[in-house]
Motif scaffolding. Sequence first.
Motif, short mmCIF file in Angstrom:
data_model
loop_
_atom_site.label_atom_id
_atom_site.label_comp_id
_atom_site.label_asym_id
_atom_site.label_seq_id
_atom_site.Cartn_x
_atom_site.Cartn_y
_atom_site.Cartn_z
N ILE A 177 11.56 5.28 0.42
CA ILE A 177 10.25 5.59 0.58
C ILE A 177 9.63 4.37 0.05
CG2 ILE A 177 8.68 6.68 -1.27
CD1 ILE A 177 11.01 8.46 -2.02
N ASP A 178 8.27 5.01 0.82
CA ASP A 178 7.01 3.59 0.93
C ASP A 178 6.31 4.36 0.33
OD1 ASP A 178 6.06 4.25 3.55
OD2 ASP A 178 7.14 2.58 4.65
N GLY A 179 5.15 3.60 0.29
CA GLY A 179 3.40 3.17 0.16
C GLY A 179 3.39 2.99 -0.96
N THR A 183 6.04 8.20 3.11
CA THR A 183 5.55 6.83 3.17
C THR A 183 4.20 8.16 1.77
OG1 THR A 183 5.13 5.90 4.58
CG2 THR A 183 3.35 5.80 3.87
N ILE A 184 4.16 8.26 1.05
CA ILE A 184 3.03 8.55 0.39
C ILE A 184 1.54 6.80 -0.17
CG2 ILE A 184 3.12 9.57 -2.84
CD1 ILE A 184 5.98 9.29 -2.49
N THR A 185 1.00 8.18 0.15
CA THR A 185 -0.81 7.79 -0.40
C THR A 185 -1.53 8.32 -0.82
OG1 THR A 185 0.18 6.61 2.04
CG2 THR A 185 -2.96 6.95 1.22
N PRO A 186 -1.83 8.10 -2.35
CA PRO A 186 -2.78 9.13 -2.68
C PRO A 186 -4.11 9.21 -2.53
CG PRO A 186 -2.33 6.64 -3.58
CD PRO A 186 -1.51 6.98 -2.74
N SER A 187 -4.91 10.46 -1.89
CA SER A 187 -6.07 10.53 -2.17
C SER A 187 -7.26 9.89 -2.81
CB SER A 187 -6.18 12.16 -1.74
OG SER A 187 -5.42 12.28 -0.77
N PRO A 188 -8.44 9.21 -1.76
CA PRO A 188 -9.31 9.23 -3.31
C PRO A 188 -9.25 9.77 -5.02
CG PRO A 188 -9.93 8.81 -0.83
CD PRO A 188 -9.38 9.85 -1.43
N GLU A 189 -9.72 9.93 -5.26
CA GLU A 189 -9.86 10.55 -6.45
C GLU A 189 -11.64 11.34 -6.74
OE1 GLU A 189 -8.11 10.00 -10.58
OE2 GLU A 189 -6.72 8.94 -9.39
N TYR A 190 -11.86 12.05 -6.00
CA TYR A 190 -13.81 12.88 -6.70
C TYR A 190 -13.03 14.12 -5.33
CZ TYR A 190 -13.84 10.42 -1.58
OH TYR A 190 -13.22 10.43 -0.11
#
Length: 419
Positions: free
Chosen positions: A261-263, A304-311
């Motif tokens: 797991i990366d990101g 790979t885990i990437t958070p989305s923008p918080e809007y």
Amino acid sequence: MRLVGGASVARSRSFGGVPAARSSQHFSTWLNAFRKGLSTRPAQEAPASVSDEDLARLANRPLHPLRLADLVQYGRPPLSDKELYRVANSVMNILPTRLAHRIQAFRSLPFIVVTNPAIRTIHDNYVHTLAACIPYVDKKIQTKEDEQGVLKAMEGLLQRHSNTIPLVARGFLEVKDYVGPETVTKFLDEHLRARIGTRLIAEQHIALHYASQPEARNDKESSNIGVIDTQLQPSEVIRNCEEFVAEMVELKYGIRPHIIIDGEPDTQIAYIPTHLEYILTELIKNSFRAVAEQGNEREPIIVTITPSPEYPSDKPLRNEDQGETSAATGSAAGLESVAPGVTIRIRDRGGGISPEHYANLWSYGFTTFSNSEASDAVSSMSDPYSVIAGAGPGGSLAGLGYGLPLGRAYAEYFGGGIA
């Protein structure tokens, strides 16, 4: 939530079966309490009926998409009696309309399809569930007795419909010679997506009720609001799924692929753990199988885990994404910032997807098995706790081709997707 598959994670068939949906530690408290009352299916119920007038009246009511925000609007349990009454009133405001839409959808199928015993059973189950709700439609819930009545109706719903997907698989296999594949695929996609919302509404009410009882209270604050974990960490779900799938692969192939797991593995989201678990297990299962069959099991699968923008998302939630296509529907804004999204990318060395599978990749593959094979496939899928999506131990459902399209339905339900 968006999941991006690389190489071969979205292969059209998978080994073994759809995993039994294992309840995570995040909501074991309410699930254990719930199981005490639902450990077995009820005895054969007496026939129930709903008048044509009631059915038409409910089906004509506006129906709007279900949002995560709708499910958490009453706050974190324990809830007071008055707050539980509000939850029950909300359930009775929206669920009977959804049930009426499903009944009408069944009745719009060709007559020879509806008379199939398995499909007829599902139709009758919906009628029975709606009949149990009728006494509380247009009634203000303001007593413990009425709230308990709604609770009993929701528990009955989960019991009664626990084997819906195996019945659907069997029924449409048996009538496949009398109805076109496009009609069946359209109906199944709408029905199974609508079922997600119906069960969520019932499960959330049950979870909030039991989590608000004195025996369920403790000093440790939970991150759960009913069935929704507001601090769900996808990396933990990935590791749980990896362990489960690796055991299946090792049993069948004698090898054990692994994941790196990366990101940003510490990313947290507000989501339903069993939904994410189902989606990820299906994709990881296909990926592990692919690398095993290619002889590349020593090569790690990279997640790979990437958070989305918080809007807020600019993508509206549509009734079509949730299985409702009636004219009496509406739309809703995208997910609020309380539930920021996440992108999960899965890459493997499994050789990719064969071009001949592209056209049917997201189709329900009910036509690939004979009736006798279908009966064998669905006969073991009757445990209501082994199936967030209707699959059971031994996993025949994946062999019927339901795994990926159902996973996509879960991902798209709240505005996400699988690419």
